[in-house]
Design a protein around this motif. Structure first.
Motif, PDB file in Angstrom:
ATOM      1  N   GLU A   1      -6.182   7.011   0.998  1.00  0.00           N
ATOM      2  CA  GLU A   1      -5.184   5.939   0.990  1.00  0.00           C
ATOM      3  C   GLU A   1      -4.918   5.456  -0.437  1.00  0.00           C
ATOM      4  O   GLU A   1      -5.852   5.247  -1.207  1.00  0.00           O
ATOM      5  CB  GLU A   1      -5.671   4.764   1.850  1.00  0.00           C
ATOM      6  N   ILE A   2      -3.645   5.273  -0.766  1.00  0.00           N
ATOM      7  CA  ILE A   2      -3.243   4.702  -2.048  1.00  0.00           C
ATOM      8  C   ILE A   2      -2.302   3.541  -1.763  1.00  0.00           C
ATOM      9  O   ILE A   2      -1.288   3.703  -1.081  1.00  0.00           O
ATOM     10  CB  ILE A   2      -2.528   5.736  -2.948  1.00  0.00           C
ATOM     11  N   GLY A   3      -2.619   2.373  -2.287  1.00  0.00           N
ATOM     12  CA  GLY A   3      -1.795   1.198  -2.075  1.00  0.00           C
ATOM     13  C   GLY A   3      -0.502   1.260  -2.870  1.00  0.00           C
ATOM     14  O   GLY A   3      -0.370   2.009  -3.837  1.00  0.00           O
ATOM     15  N   GLU A   4       0.461   0.445  -2.455  1.00  0.00           N
ATOM     16  CA  GLU A   4       1.741   0.368  -3.162  1.00  0.00           C
ATOM     17  C   GLU A   4       1.517  -0.013  -4.633  1.00  0.00           C
ATOM     18  O   GLU A   4       0.627  -0.799  -4.958  1.00  0.00           O
ATOM     19  CB  GLU A   4       2.639  -0.677  -2.503  1.00  0.00           C
ATOM     20  N   ALA A   5       2.339   0.532  -5.488  1.00  0.00           N
ATOM     21  CA  ALA A   5       2.370   0.172  -6.913  1.00  0.00           C
ATOM     22  C   ALA A   5       1.027   0.346  -7.606  1.00  0.00           C
ATOM     23  O   ALA A   5       0.742  -0.320  -8.594  1.00  0.00           O
ATOM     24  CB  ALA A   5       2.864  -1.263  -7.089  1.00  0.00           C
ATOM     25  N   ALA A   6       0.208   1.247  -7.094  1.00  0.00           N
ATOM     26  CA  ALA A   6      -1.131   1.431  -7.663  1.00  0.00           C
ATOM     27  C   ALA A   6      -1.087   1.808  -9.145  1.00  0.00           C
ATOM     28  O   ALA A   6      -1.957   1.403  -9.922  1.00  0.00           O
ATOM     29  CB  ALA A   6      -1.902   2.487  -6.879  1.00  0.00           C
ATOM     30  N   PHE A   7      -0.055   2.564  -9.559  1.00  0.00           N
ATOM     31  CA  PHE A   7       0.048   3.025 -10.946  1.00  0.00           C
ATOM     32  C   PHE A   7       1.341   2.531 -11.606  1.00  0.00           C
ATOM     33  O   PHE A   7       1.853   3.158 -12.536  1.00  0.00           O
ATOM     34  CB  PHE A   7      -0.036   4.547 -10.987  1.00  0.00           C
ATOM     35  N   LYS A   8       1.837   1.409 -11.149  1.00  0.00           N
ATOM     36  CA  LYS A   8       3.072   0.840 -11.693  1.00  0.00           C
ATOM     37  C   LYS A   8       2.885   0.453 -13.164  1.00  0.00           C
ATOM     38  O   LYS A   8       1.840  -0.062 -13.567  1.00  0.00           O
ATOM     39  CB  LYS A   8       3.442  -0.397 -10.875  1.00  0.00           C
ATOM     40  N   TYR A   9       3.903   0.709 -13.985  1.00  0.00           N
ATOM     41  CA  TYR A   9       3.908   0.385 -15.407  1.00  0.00           C
ATOM     42  C   TYR A   9       2.788   1.072 -16.193  1.00  0.00           C
ATOM     43  O   TYR A   9       2.302   0.536 -17.186  1.00  0.00           O
ATOM     44  CB  TYR A   9       3.833  -1.125 -15.630  1.00  0.00           C
ATOM     45  N   THR A  10       2.372   2.254 -15.752  1.00  0.00           N
ATOM     46  CA  THR A  10       1.472   3.066 -16.589  1.00  0.00           C
ATOM     47  C   THR A  10       2.386   3.859 -17.530  1.00  0.00           C
ATOM     48  O   THR A  10       2.662   5.040 -17.310  1.00  0.00           O
ATOM     49  CB  THR A  10       0.609   4.003 -15.721  1.00  0.00           C
ATOM     50  N   ILE A  11       2.835   3.199 -18.556  1.00  0.00           N
ATOM     51  CA  ILE A  11       3.959   3.676 -19.367  1.00  0.00           C
ATOM     52  C   ILE A  11       3.643   4.898 -20.226  1.00  0.00           C
ATOM     53  O   ILE A  11       4.559   5.524 -20.761  1.00  0.00           O
ATOM     54  CB  ILE A  11       4.504   2.545 -20.266  1.00  0.00           C
ATOM     55  N   ARG A  12       2.370   5.275 -20.354  1.00  0.00           N
ATOM     56  CA  ARG A  12       2.021   6.473 -21.129  1.00  0.00           C
ATOM     57  C   ARG A  12       1.561   7.620 -20.229  1.00  0.00           C
ATOM     58  O   ARG A  12       1.065   8.635 -20.717  1.00  0.00           O
ATOM     59  CB  ARG A  12       0.943   6.137 -22.162  1.00  0.00           C
TER      60      ARG A  12
END
Length: 537
Positions: A267-278
Motif C-alpha cells: 500500500e502507498i498513500g496519496e501524495a507519498a512522494f509529492k514535491y520530490t523535485i530532484r
C-alpha cells in the motif's frame, strides 16, 4: 462568481504560501460533532465536557460570541492550562486538549501544560507558527493526536516522556525541530534519526537533518508524514518486509533522486512522494504483485492508478499510460512538462496533480473524466486552453487558481460541474474578464445562472459535435488602419500583444475581429501557434 474583496496583504499571503488550499484550511479548522461545552469568562477559555460523571473536560477552541467584537477568536500569547475549572457550582478536571483547540493560533507563543493533562487531540496545535517553546510531553500525558503539532515551525525541541503510550501519525510533522524520546519509555524506540513503535512496526518520525533512512528490519509501516519535509534526505533504503507507506510520507524530500520499492510493499498513500523535485528514477523490485513502473511512472499493478512520477526529468511531453483511471495527488506537481496526453480511460485527476506546472500550455481531458481535484492545475501560468469532457461532475477548489493565461475554456457539459464556493474562486480574474467560456448549445442559461461560472464576462454556446474541434490550429491576420491594430481570426483564438521588451499590453480571446488602440511602436502579436511583428504608426 461571487467573491469577497481581499486586502493586498491577504492575497500576497495566498501566493507566497503557494497553496491556497492551505491558506483556506488555516482559516477553517476541521469540524466535529458539537459536544456540550461552556466558556469561562475569567480565563477566557472554552471547555468541552468529556464525562459529566467524572467531571472531566477538554480545552476547546473558542466560538463566536465568546470574545468581544475587536478580540480574536484564536488564543494568543502565553497560555497556561488550568488544573481545574468551575462551572455551575461544579468543579471539573482538565484532562485533555480537544481536537483543533489551538488550530491556526498564529500568535500563540508558548503553552504550559497542566499536571492532569492526559490527551492532546488531533490538529491541536497545527499551524501555530509562532509557538517557540521547548515542548515537554511529560507528567500525565499519554496520547498525542494526529498532526497535533504539524507545521509548528518555530518549536525549539520536543521531548517525549516515559509515560506516553500513543503517538498518532504526523504528530510532529514539519516542525523541523529535534524530537527526543525518554530512554525509559517502554512503548517507543529511538535510534539514530528515527522514532518508531516496535510493537506495531511503525515509523513515526525521521529527523529532518537525516541524509539516509535506514530502518530496523521489524518496521513494516512508514506512517503518514513520517519523513515530511526531510529536505536533506538523499538515500532511501526500503527493506523487504515493508508493507505500507503512508500519506505524504516523503513529501518535499527535495534531496531524494531515486528509490526502489520492495516486493513486499502492499500500500502507498496519496501524495507519498509529492514535491520530490530532484527525483529522477523509480524502481520496483522483482516479484512485486502490487506495483509496477511503466513509461517511467509508478502505477498500481492493475495499471489503474498513477501514484508517482520522476519530477526532475526534463520531459517536455508526457504520455499517461493507457488504462490509467486515476492520476494521484501531486503526481506531476512542479514538473517542466509542456504537454500531457491523457488516456481515454481517465476518470479522475487528483488534487494538485499538475500544481505549478509552469510550462503546461494546454489540457484536453477525455470524455471518461468525472472529477478534477482541488488545485489540480493551479499556478499553471502558461496554460492557455482547457477542454473538459461531457461527463465531468465535480471540479475542486482553486483548480485553476492564478492561471492568468487561460483564456479558452471549453466545457462540453450540459450541467455545470459542481465547484465548491471559496473566497478566491476556482478561476483567475484574468480568465473571467478576458477569456471565453464555451458551453454546449442549450446550456448557456445554466452556466450564466451558476455562481461559480457567472463571473465570466464571455460565455458563448459552442457546437461540440462540429468537426472543427478546439485542438485545431487557428491562423490570424493583422492589419493597421488609421493607427489602430485590427486582428481577424477564422475561429476563436487566444491573442496576446507584447512590446519588443516583452511587456504584455493586451490579451483576449478573439472570436471574429477585434480592433485595438495602441501607442505608436513595434509589437509582437502572438496567437496559439504563430506570431507576427507589426508596426503601429
Amino acid at each position: 462568481m461571487k467573491k469577497l474583496l481581499l486586502s493586498f496583504s491577504a492575497l500576497l499571503a495566498l501566493v507566497v504560501c503557494v497553496s491556497p488550499l492551505q491558506a483556506e484550511d488555516a482559516m477553517q479548522a476541521p469540524t466535529n460533532t458539537e459536544p456540550v461545552s461552556f466558556y469561562d469568562k475569567v480565563i477566557k477559555m472554552r471547555f468541552n465536557v468529556i464525562d459529566e460523571g467524572n467531571a472531566t473536560v477538554a480545552v476547546a477552541k473558542r466560538k463566536s460570541g465568546d470574545v468581544g467584537f475587536l478580540e480574536s477568536l484564536y488564543y494568543e500569547g502565553d497560555i497556561a492550562l488550568p488544573n481545574k475549572v468551575e462551572y455551575n457550582n461544579k468543579t471539573y478536571h482538565v484532562v485533555a486538549i480537544a481536537d483543533s483547540a489551538f488550530y491556526n493560533c498564529k500568535d500563540l507563543t508558548s503553552i504550559t501544560f497542566n499536571q492532569g493533562l492526559e490527551t492532546i487531540g488531533r490538529n491541536a496545535f497545527e499551524f501555530c507558527t509562532s509557538l517557540d517553546d521547548d515542548i515537554r510531553l511529560s507528567g500525565a500525558i499519554k496520547e498525542i493526536g494526529y498532526l497535533a503539532f504539524n507545521n509548528c515551525v518555530k518549536l525549539a525541541s520536543i521531548n517525549i516522556g516515559k509515560q506516553v503510550t500513543t503517538i498518532h501519525d504526523g504528530a510532529f510533522a514539519k516542525t523541523g525541530c529535534p524530537v527526543t524520546l525518554d530512554a525509559d519509555n517502554p512503548n517507543f524506540m529511538q535510534t539514530d534519526f528515527i522514532i518508531f513503535q516496535p510493537k506495531e512496526g511503525r515509523l513515526i518520525y525521521l529527523d529532518p537533518q537525516a541524509t539516509t533512512l535506514q530502518m530496523p528490519a521489524n518496521i513494516s509501516i512508514i506512517g503518514d508524514y513520517a519523513a515530511a519535509n526531510c529536505r536533506k534526505l538523499e538515500t532511501l533504503n526500503l527493506h523487504e518486509g515493508i508493507k505500507k507507506i503512508g500519506y505524504q510520507a516523503f513529501v518535499a524530500c527535495y534531496g531524494l533522486s531515486s528509490f526502489e520499492l520492495p516486493a513486499s510493499l502492499e500500500e502507498i498513500g496519496e501524495a507519498a512522494f509529492k514535491y520530490t523535485i530532484r527525483l529522477q528514477s523509480i524502481k520496483v523490485a522483482d516479484g512485486s504483485t502490487h506495483f509496477k513502473v511503466e513509461n517511467k511512472a509508478l502505477l498500481t499493478a492493475d495499471g489503474k492508478q498513477l501514484l508517482a512520477y520522476p519530477t526532475a526529468l526534463q520531459d517536455d511531453e508526457v504520455k499517461i499510460p493507457d488504462g490509467v483511471e486515476v492520476i494521484g495527488e501531486g503526481t506531476f506537481a512542479s514538473t517542466v512538462i509542456k504537454k500531457v496526453t491523457f488516456p481515454e480511460s481517465l476518470k479522475e485527476v487528483g488534487a494538485s496533480a499538475f500544481h505549478q506546472c509552469a510550462n503546461l500550455t494546454e489540457v484536453n481531458l477525455p470524455d471518461a473524466t468525472k472529477k478534477i481535484g482541488t488545485q489540480a492545475f493551479a499556478l499553471c501560468e502558461k496554460l492557455r486552453k482547457l477542454h473538459v469532457g461531457p461527463n465531468v461532475e465535480q471540479i475542486g477548489k482553486y483548480c485553476f487558481f492564478m492561471d492568468t493565461a487561460l483564456l479558452q475554456l471549453y466545457f462540453n457539459c450540459m450541467t455545470p460541474p459542481y465547484i465548491p464556493s471559496t473566497v478566491m474562486g476556482c478561476f483567475s480574474s484574468e480568465s473571467e474578464k478576458n477569456g471565453t467560456l464555451y458551453v454546449p448549445v442549450g446550456a448557456l442559461e445554466a452556466y450564466k445562472s451558476n455562481d461559480e461560472y457567472n463571473g465570466f464576462k464571455n460565455i458563448v454556446e459552442h457546437d461540440f459535435t462540429s468537426a472543427a474541434l478546439v485542438q485545431q490550429e487557428t491562423p490570424f491576420a493583422v492589419s493597421v488602419v488609421n493607427g489602430e491594430l485590427s486582428i481577424a481570426v477564422s475561429a476563436p483564438s487566444a491573442i496576446t500583444i507584447f512590446t519588443l521588451d516583452g511587456a504584455n499590453v493586451w490579451q483576449a480571446v478573439v472570436n471574429s475581429t477585434e480592433t485595438v488602440s495602441l501607442p505608436a511602436g513595434i509589437y509582437i502579436i502572438k496567437g496559439e501557434n504563430s506570431s507576427k511583428k507589426v508596426v503601429v504608426y
